[in-house]
Design a protein around this motif. Structure first.
Motif, PDB file in Angstrom:
ATOM      1  N   PRO A 356       0.832  -1.213   0.000  1.00 19.64           N
ATOM      2  CA  PRO A 356       0.000   0.000   0.000  1.00 19.64           C
ATOM      3  C   PRO A 356       0.862   1.257   0.000  1.00 19.64           C
ATOM      4  O   PRO A 356       1.840   1.340   0.745  1.00 19.64           O
ATOM      5  CB  PRO A 356      -0.809  -0.123   1.298  1.00 19.64           C
ATOM      6  N   TYR A 357       0.507   2.212  -0.834  1.00 22.61           N
ATOM      7  CA  TYR A 357       1.302   3.432  -0.896  1.00 22.61           C
ATOM      8  C   TYR A 357       0.686   4.556  -0.075  1.00 22.61           C
ATOM      9  O   TYR A 357       1.329   5.555   0.191  1.00 22.61           O
ATOM     10  CB  TYR A 357       1.519   3.895  -2.349  1.00 22.61           C
ATOM     11  N   SER A 358      -0.562   4.394   0.342  1.00 23.31           N
ATOM     12  CA  SER A 358      -1.160   5.357   1.263  1.00 23.31           C
ATOM     13  C   SER A 358      -2.571   4.905   1.604  1.00 23.31           C
ATOM     14  O   SER A 358      -3.166   4.108   0.878  1.00 23.31           O
ATOM     15  CB  SER A 358      -1.207   6.761   0.648  1.00 23.31           C
ATOM     16  N   LYS A 359      -3.093   5.403   2.695  1.00 23.36           N
ATOM     17  CA  LYS A 359      -4.476   5.177   3.073  1.00 23.36           C
ATOM     18  C   LYS A 359      -5.098   6.536   3.297  1.00 23.36           C
ATOM     19  O   LYS A 359      -4.829   7.208   4.294  1.00 23.36           O
ATOM     20  CB  LYS A 359      -4.556   4.339   4.352  1.00 23.36           C
ATOM     21  N   TYR A 360      -5.894   6.964   2.328  1.00 23.98           N
ATOM     22  CA  TYR A 360      -6.466   8.296   2.395  1.00 23.98           C
ATOM     23  C   TYR A 360      -7.744   8.290   3.235  1.00 23.98           C
ATOM     24  O   TYR A 360      -8.434   7.275   3.332  1.00 23.98           O
ATOM     25  CB  TYR A 360      -6.732   8.803   0.981  1.00 23.98           C
ATOM     26  N   MET A 422      -8.422   5.984  -3.868  1.00 30.08           N
ATOM     27  CA  MET A 422      -7.269   5.116  -3.664  1.00 30.08           C
ATOM     28  C   MET A 422      -5.960   5.843  -3.933  1.00 30.08           C
ATOM     29  O   MET A 422      -4.888   5.342  -3.575  1.00 30.08           O
ATOM     30  CB  MET A 422      -7.375   3.901  -4.587  1.00 30.08           C
ATOM     31  N   ASP A 423      -6.035   7.021  -4.564  1.00 34.26           N
ATOM     32  CA  ASP A 423      -4.831   7.675  -5.062  1.00 34.26           C
ATOM     33  C   ASP A 423      -4.541   9.045  -4.453  1.00 34.26           C
ATOM     34  O   ASP A 423      -3.421   9.540  -4.560  1.00 34.26           O
ATOM     35  CB  ASP A 423      -4.925   7.847  -6.587  1.00 34.26           C
ATOM     36  N   ARG A 424      -5.539   9.682  -3.789  1.00 36.09           N
ATOM     37  CA  ARG A 424      -5.324  11.044  -3.310  1.00 36.09           C
ATOM     38  C   ARG A 424      -6.341  11.384  -2.224  1.00 36.09           C
ATOM     39  O   ARG A 424      -7.338  10.680  -2.040  1.00 36.09           O
ATOM     40  CB  ARG A 424      -5.451  12.053  -4.464  1.00 36.09           C
ATOM     41  N   SER A 425      -6.089  12.473  -1.534  1.00 32.03           N
ATOM     42  CA  SER A 425      -7.029  12.976  -0.536  1.00 32.03           C
ATOM     43  C   SER A 425      -8.150  13.737  -1.235  1.00 32.03           C
ATOM     44  O   SER A 425      -7.914  14.447  -2.221  1.00 32.03           O
ATOM     45  CB  SER A 425      -6.323  13.898   0.461  1.00 32.03           C
ATOM     46  N   LEU A 426      -9.345  13.584  -0.722  1.00 35.07           N
ATOM     47  CA  LEU A 426     -10.503  14.277  -1.282  1.00 35.07           C
ATOM     48  C   LEU A 426     -10.885  15.434  -0.365  1.00 35.07           C
ATOM     49  O   LEU A 426     -10.924  15.278   0.858  1.00 35.07           O
ATOM     50  CB  LEU A 426     -11.676  13.310  -1.414  1.00 35.07           C
ATOM     51  N   SER A 427     -11.200  16.567  -0.952  1.00 36.11           N
ATOM     52  CA  SER A 427     -11.634  17.710  -0.148  1.00 36.11           C
ATOM     53  C   SER A 427     -13.132  17.598   0.108  1.00 36.11           C
ATOM     54  O   SER A 427     -13.887  17.021  -0.687  1.00 36.11           O
ATOM     55  CB  SER A 427     -11.326  19.017  -0.874  1.00 36.11           C
ATOM     56  N   ASN A 428     -13.575  18.161   1.212  1.00 32.63           N
ATOM     57  CA  ASN A 428     -15.000  18.147   1.541  1.00 32.63           C
ATOM     58  C   ASN A 428     -15.799  18.912   0.493  1.00 32.63           C
ATOM     59  O   ASN A 428     -16.918  18.529   0.135  1.00 32.63           O
ATOM     60  CB  ASN A 428     -15.220  18.759   2.926  1.00 32.63           C
TER      61      ASN A 428
END
Length: 451
Positions: A356-360, A422-428
């Motif tokens: 895993p490369y990150s857990k957003y 799975m790839d990036r942070s999501l903004s509200n």
């Protein structure tokens, strides 16, 4: 339901299903045709244009993936697993590129599916129109392959099912179908016996423990018209062949030693297109994993293909289910990722453990609404709408409330949508915009009243 059970769908008779199917056509399907990317009353799929009608329920999100065929993409985990399975059947014909567009007759009737089988419902399958659909299983090509004169073959392809949204379910997945048929004369019986002896000798030297069951029983019967002796030999050939396949797939990665052999167990099953029928499980990483469905082919299938004086077996398995375990891939959406951090971890022919490369972080949004009284909103309708609006930004969808008003008899539903990339942070702000689109489409397509 597990993928093998989904592939070899179990038969159930349901008057409720039929009545819901009719009511659904009176209500939501007219709206649902707006899901499809169409113009002038038609839809284009794989460079072919088809008229739409009250059965049309395929969405642009699904159409956009029909050409991808992940199982043929070099270095992709599904491609590596496909090749590993094919290596166990090196003398079989291998097919891996075949259009997913089939007729309902080919998908169901050629395989003896009952008319009231739930898999036929528009809530379960993707229909282009009444006469064309996306295959729900690779078995849809059995008759076609036998009609071409193929006697032993493997076919790998993408299949499509309307389904829930979570880490192990996706509306598109991939299956391998295998089949072999023998002549029903003395030469055919000799061929089966010799192959059984060969396979038995291979297994005798392998570190494998097999929990078997009778090849034929009162609850798993030989078909009328089949020689019981021959049918039992063919069922045994099927089991021996698949035991060797499982050893080929799991043997090098299961940590097998003299103290820890590969453990396999067989279970009686029922499928519309085989008898006797079996499921098989492998004990892997501390638990039993259901792998596939299989059985002796219904004679009606061979008769439909115009194949005379033959008897044989078939099996089918889902690639994603096995690949998620072998490669330690935690979310089925990752198979569709184009992120280099995912794709670069894999090499054709090698089973690498996914890192895993990150857990957003998750972003949860609820939507609560009243359903119009003349409408049945199936959960798969809601999930398809969410998928088509938000794509793979959605990790899972759960119904958290179902309420029927005691005075008005109106139905209220509340769903919780878990957004997580799975790839990036999501903004509200971004998710609020997507959620507003989901709500708008709910109101437009199904006439719901937001609470």
């Amino acid at each position: 339901m597990s993928q093998p059970a989904l592939w070899w769908q179990k038969t159930c008779s349901s008057r409720f299903l039929v009545s819901c199917h009719r009511l659904r056509h009176k209500t939501s399907l007219a709206r649902q045709s707006t899901f499809a990317s169409h113009s002038n009353g038609s839809i284009e799929i794989l460079r072919q244009r088809f008229p739409i009608d009250d059965f049309t329920n395929i969405t642009p999100a699904i159409v956009s993936k029909t050409h991808l065929q992940l199982h043929t993409t070099p270095s992709h985990p599904l491609s590596t697993l496909r090749a590993l399975i094919e290596s166990a059947y090196s003398d079989f014909t291998h097919v891996s590129t075949i259009s997913p567009l089939v007729s309902p007759y080919k998908n169901f009737d050629e395989l003896s599916f009952p008319l009231d089988h739930p898999g036929r419902a528009v809530t379960d399958s993707y229909y282009v129109n009444r006469d064309m659909m996306l295959r729900t299983h690779t078995s849809a090509h059995e008759v076609e392959m036998f009609r071409k004169g193929e006697t032993k073959w493997l076919l790998t392809a993408d299949v499509y099912r309307r389904d829930e949204i979570d880490a192990s379910h996706y509306p598109i997945f991939h299956q391998v179908e295998g089949a072999r048929i023998f002549n029903t004369d003395a030469s055919g019986m000799k061929e089966v016996q010799e192959d059984n002896e060969r396979l038995s000798n291979l297994l005798a030297t392998a570190n494998i423990v097999i929990e078997d069951i009778p090849h034929i029983s009162a609850t798993n019967p030989v078909q009328p018209g089949h020689d019981p002796v021959f049918s039992e030999l063919v069922a045994r050939n099927l089991k021996l062949s698949l035991n060797n396949l499982l050893l080929n797939v799991f043997g090098d990665v299961a940590g097998i030693s003299k103290k820890q052999p590969l453990r396999v167990r067989w279970i009686e099953a029922y499928f519309p297109f085989t008898s006797p029928s079996f499921e098989v499980e492998v004990f892997f990483q501390g638990k039993w994993l259901e792998i596939l469905g299989s059985g002796v082919i219904r004679q009606a299938t061979l008769d439909t293909a115009g194949v005379q004086n033959k008897i044989g077996w078939a099996f089918g398995l889902g690639l994603e289910r096995i690949a998620m375990v072998l490669f330690s891939i935690p979310d089925i959406r990752l198979f569709w990722s184009t992120d280099a951090r995912f794709l670069s971890q894999f090499e054709q022919g090698k089973i690498n453990i996914f890192q895993p490369y990150s857990k957003y972080p998750s972003c949860f949004k609820d939507v609560s609404f009243w359903v119009p009284q003349d409408t049945i909103l199936h959960e798969n309708d809601f999930c398809d709408l969410v998928r088509d609006t938000a794509g793979d930004l959605v990790e899972d969808v759960k119904m958290i409330d179902h309420f029927i008003h005691p005075k008005t008899n109106r139905t209220s539903l509340c769903y919780r949508i878990n957004y997580r990339s799975m790839d990036r942070s999501l903004s509200n702000e971004e998710i609020n915009h997507v959620q507003s689109q989901v709500v708008a489409r709910l109101k437009d397509q199904f006439g719901v009243e937001i609470r």
